[in-house]
Scaffold this motif. Structure first.
Motif, mmCIF file in Angstrom:
data_model
loop_
_atom_site.group_PDB
_atom_site.id
_atom_site.type_symbol
_atom_site.label_atom_id
_atom_site.label_comp_id
_atom_site.label_asym_id
_atom_site.label_seq_id
_atom_site.Cartn_x
_atom_site.Cartn_y
_atom_site.Cartn_z
ATOM 1 N N LEU A 1 0.845 -1.343 -0.137
ATOM 2 C CA LEU A 1 0.070 0.187 0.264
ATOM 3 C C LEU A 1 0.915 1.398 0.025
ATOM 4 O O LEU A 1 0.215 2.280 -0.315
ATOM 5 N N LYS A 2 2.130 1.172 0.637
ATOM 6 C CA LYS A 2 2.799 2.529 0.666
ATOM 7 C C LYS A 2 2.912 3.507 -0.548
ATOM 8 O O LYS A 2 3.124 4.414 -0.102
ATOM 9 N N PRO A 3 3.377 2.793 -1.828
ATOM 10 C CA PRO A 3 3.614 3.769 -2.923
ATOM 11 C C PRO A 3 2.222 4.297 -3.277
ATOM 12 O O PRO A 3 2.208 5.551 -3.531
ATOM 13 N N LEU A 4 1.245 3.726 -2.872
ATOM 14 C CA LEU A 4 -0.121 4.563 -3.103
ATOM 15 C C LEU A 4 -0.422 5.661 -2.196
ATOM 16 O O LEU A 4 -0.933 6.702 -2.600
ATOM 17 N N PHE A 5 -0.027 5.421 -0.870
ATOM 18 C CA PHE A 5 -0.229 6.681 0.039
ATOM 19 C C PHE A 5 0.952 7.829 -0.324
ATOM 20 O O PHE A 5 0.649 9.075 -0.294
ATOM 21 N N ALA A 6 2.142 7.129 -0.691
ATOM 22 C CA ALA A 6 3.088 8.165 -0.996
ATOM 23 C C ALA A 6 2.715 9.175 -1.941
ATOM 24 O O ALA A 6 3.026 10.390 -2.070
ATOM 25 N N GLY A 7 1.873 8.935 -2.940
ATOM 26 C CA GLY A 7 1.830 9.841 -4.089
ATOM 27 C C GLY A 7 0.461 10.445 -3.899
ATOM 28 O O GLY A 7 -0.110 11.391 -4.556
ATOM 29 N N GLN A 8 -0.211 10.194 -2.521
ATOM 30 C CA GLN A 8 -1.708 10.706 -2.500
ATOM 31 C C GLN A 8 -1.504 12.336 -1.914
ATOM 32 O O GLN A 8 -2.489 13.078 -2.378
ATOM 33 N N SER A 9 -0.608 12.666 -1.353
ATOM 34 C CA SER A 9 -0.634 13.982 -0.692
ATOM 35 C C SER A 9 -0.005 15.004 -1.502
ATOM 36 O O SER A 9 1.377 14.843 -1.941
ATOM 37 N N THR A 10 -0.507 16.063 -1.956
ATOM 38 C CA THR A 10 0.257 17.328 -2.407
ATOM 39 C C THR A 10 0.719 18.058 -1.463
ATOM 40 O O THR A 10 1.450 18.929 -1.716
ATOM 41 N N ALA A 11 0.055 18.282 -0.168
ATOM 42 C CA ALA A 11 0.319 19.032 0.772
ATOM 43 C C ALA A 11 1.549 19.005 1.257
ATOM 44 O O ALA A 11 1.961 17.807 1.421
ATOM 45 N N SER A 12 2.434 19.874 1.659
ATOM 46 C CA SER A 12 3.701 19.536 2.183
ATOM 47 C C SER A 12 3.779 20.391 3.817
ATOM 48 O O SER A 12 3.427 21.477 3.813
ATOM 49 N N TYR A 13 3.742 19.621 5.044
ATOM 50 C CA TYR A 13 3.735 20.125 6.231
ATOM 51 C C TYR A 13 4.907 20.132 6.841
ATOM 52 O O TYR A 13 5.128 20.260 7.930
ATOM 53 N N GLY A 14 5.980 19.869 6.126
ATOM 54 C CA GLY A 14 7.289 19.959 6.717
ATOM 55 C C GLY A 14 7.898 18.587 7.304
ATOM 56 O O GLY A 14 7.450 17.499 6.677
ATOM 57 N N THR A 15 8.852 18.451 8.108
ATOM 58 C CA THR A 15 9.355 17.269 8.285
ATOM 59 C C THR A 15 8.803 16.983 9.942
ATOM 60 O O THR A 15 8.737 17.564 10.692
ATOM 61 N N CYS A 16 8.524 15.399 9.941
ATOM 62 C CA CYS A 16 8.141 14.716 11.098
ATOM 63 C C CYS A 16 9.456 14.025 11.820
ATOM 64 O O CYS A 16 9.762 13.110 11.009
ATOM 65 N N VAL A 17 9.804 14.183 12.969
ATOM 66 C CA VAL A 17 10.779 13.226 13.461
ATOM 67 C C VAL A 17 9.995 12.309 14.366
ATOM 68 O O VAL A 17 9.490 12.847 15.225
ATOM 69 N N ILE A 18 10.341 10.986 14.261
ATOM 70 C CA ILE A 18 9.375 10.211 14.794
ATOM 71 C C ILE A 18 10.237 8.876 15.583
ATOM 72 O O ILE A 18 11.411 8.626 14.795
ATOM 73 N N GLY A 19 9.933 8.651 16.604
ATOM 74 C CA GLY A 19 10.835 7.616 17.392
ATOM 75 C C GLY A 19 10.091 7.022 18.525
ATOM 76 O O GLY A 19 9.033 7.568 19.142
ATOM 77 N N THR A 20 10.443 5.751 18.960
ATOM 78 C CA THR A 20 9.884 4.952 20.059
ATOM 79 C C THR A 20 10.814 5.484 21.359
ATOM 80 O O THR A 20 12.118 5.464 21.170
ATOM 81 N N VAL A 21 10.586 5.952 22.406
ATOM 82 C CA VAL A 21 11.274 6.514 23.197
ATOM 83 C C VAL A 21 12.288 5.527 24.194
ATOM 84 O O VAL A 21 12.009 4.306 24.032
ATOM 85 N N ALA A 22 13.367 6.142 24.632
ATOM 86 C CA ALA A 22 14.253 5.133 25.299
ATOM 87 C C ALA A 22 13.638 4.115 26.271
ATOM 88 O O ALA A 22 12.589 4.172 27.122
ATOM 89 N N GLY A 23 14.268 2.747 26.132
ATOM 90 C CA GLY A 23 13.917 1.922 27.015
ATOM 91 C C GLY A 23 12.653 0.937 26.469
ATOM 92 O O GLY A 23 12.178 0.149 26.863
ATOM 93 N N ASP A 24 12.270 1.436 25.255
ATOM 94 C CA ASP A 24 11.027 0.746 24.499
ATOM 95 C C ASP A 24 11.534 0.311 23.099
ATOM 96 O O ASP A 24 11.988 0.936 22.504
ATOM 97 N N LEU A 25 11.377 -0.911 22.899
ATOM 98 C CA LEU A 25 11.690 -1.382 21.689
ATOM 99 C C LEU A 25 10.418 -1.773 20.610
ATOM 100 O O LEU A 25 10.587 -2.485 19.626
ATOM 101 N N HIS A 26 9.145 -1.087 21.079
ATOM 102 C CA HIS A 26 7.976 -1.673 20.083
ATOM 103 C C HIS A 26 8.232 -0.753 18.750
ATOM 104 O O HIS A 26 8.350 0.520 18.788
ATOM 105 N N ASP A 27 8.089 -1.317 17.615
ATOM 106 C CA ASP A 27 8.236 -0.649 16.588
ATOM 107 C C ASP A 27 7.009 -0.543 15.460
ATOM 108 O O ASP A 27 7.036 0.349 14.626
#
Length: 210
Positions: A75-101
């Motif tokens: 599905l990923k390629p379909l979502f990638a092309g969907q949005s024409t808006a650009s809202y900047g960069t999002c930094v995302i991560g799972t916090v220290a001590g947690d390995l859930h991905d």
């Protein structure tokens, strides 16, 4: 049984090899990518409930997650092309001590489909690493912190506080994960909270536009 129902059933039973073909068939039938994704998300929440109730165990849960990620790849390629808006960069991560991905990666995909560039820091990310990533990347408008363990809520608090006191500006902080509530988000100074991947994308846009 409709193709979407089949996808749902196969994710639940962890049939990773069959999922890509089924997802493709569901798309060929004219189903929206968003609806197929939602079906898989629903399926994973059933798996999560069964796991919590002790009806299934870690191996089954991991197999279901693997099946879902195979479906998401289609599905990923379909979502990638969907949005024409650009809202900047999002930094995302799972916090220290947690390995859930899994949850984080789902949120990441949904936020990306809403029109953000994604910088995925992975799991077990220290507060300092989050701050560093905001410094290193251009136009960071959103930082998303994920955590699934109750024990990592302290790390989440530390991360939000480190970001807020870093002197860096121009971005909002959103948090999410199983133990997280709207009240907790407010209490640690986060700008927003999302209970699941779908609402995370909506909230992300709302925060950045707001």
């Amino acid at each position: 049984m409709s193709k979407i129902e089949e996808v749902k059933a196969m994710v639940q039973s962890g049939k990773a090899k069959l999922i890509p073909g089924l997802v493709q068939e569901a798309l060929d039938e004219g189903n929206e990518a968003q609806n197929i994704l939602q079906a898989m998300v629903d399926s994973m929440s059933i798996v999560g409930d069964k796991f919590s109730a002790g009806e299934i165990f870690v191996p089954e849960m991991l197999m279901a997650a693997k099946a879902m990620s195979k479906g998401v790849d289609i599905l990923k390629p379909l979502f990638a092309g969907q949005s024409t808006a650009s809202y900047g960069t999002c930094v995302i991560g799972t916090v220290a001590g947690d390995l859930h991905d899994i949850g984080k990666n789902l949120v990441s995909m949904m936020i990306e489909s809403a029109g953000f560039e994604i910088v995925n820091l992975g799991v077990d990310v220290s507060a300092a690493k989050f701050v560093e990533a905001v410094k290193e990347n251009k136009n960071v408008t959103l930082v998303a912190c994920s955590g699934l363990l109750t024990t990592t809520m302290t790390a989440m608090k530390e991360t939000v506080q480190a970001l807020k006191s870093s002197g860096l500006t121009g971005f909002k902080v959103i948090i999410g994960g199983a133990p997280v509530t709207a009240e907790f988000a407010v209490s640690i100074g986060a700008d927003g909270f999302a209970p699941d991947a779908g609402s995370a994308a909506v909230k992300a846009v709302e925060l950045v536009k707001g």
